[in-house]
Design a protein around this motif. Structure first.
Motif, PDB file in Angstrom:
ATOM      1  N   UNK A  53     -50.654 -41.642  20.068  1.00 38.63           N
ATOM      2  CA  UNK A  53     -49.139 -41.868  20.414  1.00 38.63           C
ATOM      3  C   UNK A  53     -48.872 -41.805  21.689  1.00 38.63           C
ATOM      4  N   UNK A  54     -47.960 -42.416  22.210  1.00 38.52           N
ATOM      5  CA  UNK A  54     -47.125 -42.040  23.418  1.00 38.52           C
ATOM      6  C   UNK A  54     -46.743 -40.620  23.443  1.00 38.52           C
ATOM      7  N   UNK A  55     -46.833 -39.995  24.579  1.00 40.00           N
ATOM      8  CA  UNK A  55     -46.394 -38.667  24.880  1.00 40.00           C
ATOM      9  C   UNK A  55     -45.873 -38.457  26.345  1.00 40.00           C
ATOM     10  N   UNK A  56     -45.262 -37.473  26.610  1.00 35.43           N
ATOM     11  CA  UNK A  56     -44.693 -36.993  28.058  1.00 35.43           C
ATOM     12  C   UNK A  56     -43.980 -35.905  28.073  1.00 35.43           C
ATOM     13  N   UNK A  57     -43.494 -35.478  29.151  1.00 37.76           N
ATOM     14  CA  UNK A  57     -42.960 -34.200  29.332  1.00 37.76           C
ATOM     15  C   UNK A  57     -43.869 -33.347  29.510  1.00 37.76           C
ATOM     16  N   UNK A  58     -43.545 -31.973  29.449  1.00 39.36           N
ATOM     17  CA  UNK A  58     -44.415 -30.930  29.797  1.00 39.36           C
ATOM     18  C   UNK A  58     -44.272 -30.609  31.182  1.00 39.36           C
ATOM     19  N   UNK A  59     -45.407 -29.578  31.773  1.00 37.16           N
ATOM     20  CA  UNK A  59     -45.086 -28.811  33.003  1.00 37.16           C
ATOM     21  C   UNK A  59     -45.793 -29.761  34.028  1.00 37.16           C
ATOM     22  N   UNK A  60     -45.088 -30.185  35.141  1.00 35.18           N
ATOM     23  CA  UNK A  60     -45.730 -31.040  36.035  1.00 35.18           C
ATOM     24  C   UNK A  60     -46.924 -29.953  36.625  1.00 35.18           C
ATOM     25  N   UNK A  61     -48.057 -30.779  36.626  1.00 39.21           N
ATOM     26  CA  UNK A  61     -49.405 -29.870  37.187  1.00 39.21           C
ATOM     27  C   UNK A  61     -50.315 -30.911  37.958  1.00 39.21           C
ATOM     28  N   UNK A  83     -65.003 -35.721  35.653  1.00 45.18           N
ATOM     29  CA  UNK A  83     -64.870 -34.455  36.468  1.00 45.18           C
ATOM     30  C   UNK A  83     -64.613 -34.649  37.958  1.00 45.18           C
ATOM     31  N   UNK A  84     -65.087 -35.968  38.325  1.00 50.79           N
ATOM     32  CA  UNK A  84     -64.799 -36.345  39.971  1.00 50.79           C
ATOM     33  C   UNK A  84     -63.269 -36.668  40.292  1.00 50.79           C
ATOM     34  N   UNK A  85     -62.654 -36.669  39.119  1.00 46.16           N
ATOM     35  CA  UNK A  85     -60.892 -37.022  39.204  1.00 46.16           C
ATOM     36  C   UNK A  85     -60.178 -35.933  39.339  1.00 46.16           C
ATOM     37  N   UNK A  86     -58.745 -35.994  40.092  1.00 41.08           N
ATOM     38  CA  UNK A  86     -57.705 -35.094  39.862  1.00 41.08           C
ATOM     39  C   UNK A  86     -56.726 -35.939  39.596  1.00 41.08           C
ATOM     40  N   UNK A  87     -56.090 -35.323  38.643  1.00 43.82           N
ATOM     41  CA  UNK A  87     -54.823 -35.832  38.339  1.00 43.82           C
ATOM     42  C   UNK A  87     -53.535 -35.072  38.824  1.00 43.82           C
ATOM     43  N   UNK A 109     -55.471 -26.299  34.961  1.00 40.92           N
ATOM     44  CA  UNK A 109     -54.079 -26.754  35.608  1.00 40.92           C
ATOM     45  C   UNK A 109     -53.592 -25.760  36.613  1.00 40.92           C
ATOM     46  N   UNK A 110     -53.057 -26.489  37.838  1.00 48.60           N
ATOM     47  CA  UNK A 110     -52.400 -25.577  38.937  1.00 48.60           C
ATOM     48  C   UNK A 110     -50.845 -26.231  38.783  1.00 48.60           C
ATOM     49  N   UNK A 114     -41.375 -26.509  40.969  1.00 44.08           N
ATOM     50  CA  UNK A 114     -40.695 -27.788  41.564  1.00 44.08           C
ATOM     51  C   UNK A 114     -40.682 -28.124  42.732  1.00 44.08           C
ATOM     52  N   UNK A 115     -40.232 -27.128  43.657  1.00 43.27           N
ATOM     53  CA  UNK A 115     -40.184 -27.721  45.357  1.00 43.27           C
ATOM     54  C   UNK A 115     -41.543 -27.811  45.968  1.00 43.27           C
ATOM     55  N   UNK A 116     -42.397 -27.095  45.484  1.00 46.35           N
ATOM     56  CA  UNK A 116     -43.601 -27.372  45.966  1.00 46.35           C
ATOM     57  C   UNK A 116     -44.534 -28.490  45.559  1.00 46.35           C
ATOM     58  N   UNK A 117     -44.279 -28.633  44.239  1.00 51.29           N
ATOM     59  CA  UNK A 117     -44.793 -30.120  43.672  1.00 51.29           C
ATOM     60  C   UNK A 117     -44.148 -31.395  44.380  1.00 51.29           C
ATOM     61  N   UNK A 118     -42.897 -31.166  44.407  1.00 54.25           N
ATOM     62  CA  UNK A 118     -42.055 -32.323  45.485  1.00 54.25           C
ATOM     63  C   UNK A 118     -42.475 -32.518  46.612  1.00 54.25           C
ATOM     64  N   UNK A 119     -42.644 -31.492  47.417  1.00 52.25           N
ATOM     65  CA  UNK A 119     -43.137 -31.356  48.932  1.00 52.25           C
ATOM     66  C   UNK A 119     -44.639 -31.880  48.968  1.00 52.25           C
ATOM     67  N   UNK A 120     -45.473 -31.688  47.992  1.00 48.03           N
ATOM     68  CA  UNK A 120     -46.858 -32.096  48.315  1.00 48.03           C
ATOM     69  C   UNK A 120     -47.034 -33.251  47.364  1.00 48.03           C
ATOM     70  N   UNK A 121     -46.641 -33.591  46.213  1.00 44.42           N
ATOM     71  CA  UNK A 121     -46.994 -34.570  45.506  1.00 44.42           C
ATOM     72  C   UNK A 121     -45.914 -35.767  45.104  1.00 44.42           C
ATOM     73  N   UNK A 122     -44.924 -35.354  45.837  1.00 48.28           N
ATOM     74  CA  UNK A 122     -43.611 -36.219  45.277  1.00 48.28           C
ATOM     75  C   UNK A 122     -43.806 -37.793  45.485  1.00 48.28           C
ATOM     76  N   UNK A 123     -44.772 -38.226  46.101  1.00 47.15           N
ATOM     77  CA  UNK A 123     -44.920 -39.649  46.663  1.00 47.15           C
ATOM     78  C   UNK A 123     -46.166 -39.980  46.281  1.00 47.15           C
ATOM     79  N   UNK A 124     -47.018 -39.487  45.276  1.00 47.50           N
ATOM     80  CA  UNK A 124     -48.320 -40.075  45.176  1.00 47.50           C
ATOM     81  C   UNK A 124     -48.566 -40.517  43.617  1.00 47.50           C
TER      82      UNK A 124
END
Length: 194
Positions: A53-61, A83-87, A109-110, A114-124
């Protein structure tokens, strides 16, 4: 086969839940927590599945797969994950999951704040293949956390370096912010000692 009993060091305990959508059994163990991030070891055990089923939400990681094999679909992307991929999961998009083999998955899961997630991964994007060096460093960090070999500052520095390299692999162009108060105090103490 994967075990729901990840090694526990010190006072850490694993929490167990059953995924209501898939029936998978899942164990999460918080390996590290600070104001800037949380690092969680997750083991999810279940049988081979079709598209769930479609799912979503949860902690950004940022998700490192240590064992297992699966596929994910978003409305715009399809990703095959080993295991060669990072999501990079932002917690905002819906996805569907399909396990390709019996057994399950083991993840690290790292979860940056929210601020660090946006700074590093906001545009990926959603997933990237990373160099073996990044995976090796992730596994070294995972092992060191289980063995209690690092103090809080060493964990933070190692994890931030790993996140910066993953962000570079994703093609993100933002740089890390200057060192926080804890790091600055440690640097000042080291300078004073020298």
């Amino acid at each position: 086969p994967l075990s729901l009993d990840p090694p526990v060091s010190g006072q850490q305990r694993a929490s167990f839940v059953m995924d209501p959508a898939t029936g998978d059994r899942c164990a999460d163990q918080v390996l590290f927590s600070s104001p800037s991030m949380k690092i969680v070891a997750r083991v999810q055990v279940g049988a081979r599945t079709g598209w769930g089923a479609t799912r979503g939400g949860g902690t950004p990681s940022i998700v490192f797969l240590r064992a297992g094999l699966f596929e994910c679909k978003t409305p715009t992307d399809y990703v095959f994950t080993d295991s060669t991929h990072v999501k990079c999961y932002d917690g905002q998009h819906e996805y569907r999951f399909q396990r390709l083999q019996d057994g399950g998955e083991a993840y690290t899961l790292i979860c940056p704040n929210p601020e660090l997630m946006e700074q590093l991964f906001g545009k990926v994007g959603f997933q990237v293949t990373c160099s073996s060096d990044i995976h090796y460093r992730h596994l070294e960090l995972y092992r060191a956390l289980h063995c209690g070999e690092l103090d809080q500052l060493e964990v933070e520095e190692t994890a931030l370096g790993l996140l910066a390299d993953v962000a570079a692999a994703f093609g993100a162009c933002d740089e890390l912010k200057p060192a926080g108060p804890l790091v600055r105090r440690r640097i000042q103490a080291a300078q004073a000692y020298l």
